[in-house]
Design a protein around this motif. Sequence first.
Motif, short mmCIF file in Angstrom:
data_model
loop_
_atom_site.label_atom_id
_atom_site.label_comp_id
_atom_site.label_asym_id
_atom_site.label_seq_id
_atom_site.Cartn_x
_atom_site.Cartn_y
_atom_site.Cartn_z
N MET A 1 57.70 43.68 31.55
CA MET A 1 56.49 42.85 31.97
C MET A 1 54.99 42.98 33.33
N ARG A 2 54.17 43.07 32.71
CA ARG A 2 53.15 43.42 33.50
C ARG A 2 52.15 42.44 33.32
N TYR A 3 51.20 42.11 34.52
CA TYR A 3 50.40 40.59 34.74
C TYR A 3 49.40 41.25 34.96
N ILE A 4 47.92 40.72 34.38
CA ILE A 4 46.79 41.21 34.57
C ILE A 4 47.40 40.49 36.64
N ALA A 5 46.20 40.88 37.30
CA ALA A 5 45.89 40.14 39.19
C ALA A 5 44.24 40.90 39.14
N PHE A 6 43.82 39.75 39.39
CA PHE A 6 42.58 39.89 39.89
C PHE A 6 42.55 40.18 42.11
N ILE A 7 41.98 40.79 42.65
CA ILE A 7 41.69 40.99 43.57
C ILE A 7 40.62 40.81 44.04
N HIS A 8 40.55 39.82 45.71
CA HIS A 8 38.96 39.60 45.71
C HIS A 8 38.82 39.75 47.03
N LYS A 9 37.82 40.62 47.30
CA LYS A 9 37.29 40.71 48.98
C LYS A 9 36.13 40.08 50.17
N GLU A 10 36.28 39.20 50.62
CA GLU A 10 35.42 39.33 50.86
C GLU A 10 35.01 39.40 52.40
N PRO A 11 34.32 39.08 53.23
CA PRO A 11 34.20 40.46 54.65
C PRO A 11 34.85 39.02 55.32
#
Length: 133
Positions: A1-11
């Motif tokens: 099984m594979r899940y979508i992930a969100f990756i965020h980068k703030e300064p």
Amino acid sequence: MRYIAFIHKEPDSAYGVSFPDVPGCISAGDTLEEAAKNAVEALSGHARLLEADGETLPQPRGYDAILADPSLEEERLGAMLTVVPLVRDRGATTRINVSLDQGLLEAIDAAARLRGQTRSAFIASAVKHELVE
């Protein structure tokens, strides 16, 4: 099984990872690669905790469904999307029968010896690395 992930980068911050289909499951890393690797461990650990509480891990949605979900519009802003495999650590080994070319087996054994590992441990770590990377 594979899940979508969100990756965020703030300064001035680490890379943060969240899973739209697994509320409460988050991770982070100082580099993008570290964040993705840590996400695999976070997802596995979250699944283990849910199961210990008698709950089930939600089924993953596909990429198109994630993009079409209006409730995720704000979370998608500025996010990189990646796919994270669910690699469960069951804490128990299982004997299997695998056929390999003799030359490949010799190379596996030599590499395992160099690392001070058994053949099984080497193969398991190589497969885990391949699934995660």
